[in-house]
Scaffold this motif. Structure first.
Motif, PDB file in Angstrom:
ATOM      1  N   TRP A 103      12.275  -1.828   1.693  1.00  0.00           N
ATOM      2  CA  TRP A 103      12.190  -1.917   0.214  1.00  0.00           C
ATOM      3  C   TRP A 103      12.906  -0.669  -0.549  1.00  0.00           C
ATOM      4  N   ARG A 104      12.633   0.520   0.039  1.00  0.00           N
ATOM      5  CA  ARG A 104      12.790   1.714  -0.619  1.00  0.00           C
ATOM      6  C   ARG A 104      14.153   1.757  -1.577  1.00  0.00           C
ATOM      7  N   ALA A 105      15.318   1.333  -0.999  1.00  0.00           N
ATOM      8  CA  ALA A 105      16.643   1.477  -1.405  1.00  0.00           C
ATOM      9  C   ALA A 105      16.789   0.261  -2.712  1.00  0.00           C
ATOM     10  N   TYR A 106      15.980  -0.758  -2.443  1.00  0.00           N
ATOM     11  CA  TYR A 106      16.025  -1.927  -3.373  1.00  0.00           C
ATOM     12  C   TYR A 106      15.780  -1.473  -4.946  1.00  0.00           C
ATOM     13  N   THR A 107      15.033  -0.236  -5.153  1.00  0.00           N
ATOM     14  CA  THR A 107      15.089  -0.143  -6.692  1.00  0.00           C
ATOM     15  C   THR A 107      16.226   0.342  -7.154  1.00  0.00           C
ATOM     16  N   THR A 108      17.199   0.671  -6.755  1.00  0.00           N
ATOM     17  CA  THR A 108      18.529   0.798  -7.132  1.00  0.00           C
ATOM     18  C   THR A 108      19.160  -0.617  -7.613  1.00  0.00           C
ATOM     19  N   THR A 109      18.836  -1.740  -6.953  1.00  0.00           N
ATOM     20  CA  THR A 109      19.426  -2.944  -7.503  1.00  0.00           C
ATOM     21  C   THR A 109      18.992  -3.308  -8.622  1.00  0.00           C
ATOM     22  N   TYR A 110      17.869  -3.057  -8.906  1.00  0.00           N
ATOM     23  CA  TYR A 110      17.147  -3.332 -10.396  1.00  0.00           C
ATOM     24  C   TYR A 110      17.693  -2.437 -11.232  1.00  0.00           C
TER      25      TYR A 110
END
Length: 172
Positions: A103-110
């Motif tokens: 999940w760590r890279a998913y922050t960028t999608t938000y």
């Protein structure tokens, strides 16, 4: 996971009430919740959303501190507490999300989904309502590259001096 469609989906989710209901979505939502037996302070929720919209980048900054700059996890927690005004328990939960390999890279999608789609919605052609513009995101297979192209085309004539920027009115 972490696809262009995820970026679009998270931006859509974050901007739905803003685009479909518009100003006054807080009291509108409070009425609906009251019908379900739930209480919320709609006006406060709407004001908080506006304020927090300006802080979207804090989570991404925390991810960069952790993964790019090699910051100590406690430093990242302190950053989240200071800039998001969350308690340590909540900041540590956010750190767990930012540290998880999946999940760590998913922050960028938000963060980037919100920024891109908010700007694109606000740069809509005159005569097109916010709801109509939002509907395009639901009905057409738009991807970030196409949205960026349309946004650049919409902003470019304005930058040449033909009028005020549609983004200047609402920086959130």
């Amino acid at each position: 996971m972490n696809t262009p469609q995820c970026l679009m989906a998270e931006g859509l989710a974050d901007l739905g009430l803003h685009a479909v209901v518009g100003a006054g979505w807080g009291p509108w939502t409070a009425e609906i919740m009251a019908d379900l037996g739930l209480r919320m302070e709609g006006e406060l929720a709407e004001r908080m959303e506006q304020a927090l919209g300006m802080l979207h980048g804090v989570r991404q900054d925390a991810a960069l501190l952790l993964h790019d700059r090699g910051a100590d996890p406690d430093e990242v927690v302190a950053h989240l507490c200071r800039w998001l005004l969350v308690d340590e328990r909540r900041a540590r939960q956010m750190l767990r999300f930012l540290s998880d390999p999946l999940w760590r890279a998913y922050t960028t999608t938000y963060v980037e989904g919100y920024r891109l789609l908010r700007a694109w919605l606000e740069a809509r052609p005159s005569g097109e309502s916010l709801g109509e513009r939002y509907r395009r995101l639901l009905d057409e297979p738009l991807v970030p590259a196409v949205v960026r192209e349309e946004l650049a085309a919409a902003v470019s004539p304005l930058a040449a001096g033909s009028g005020p920027s549609p983004l200047a009115a609402d920086p959130a």
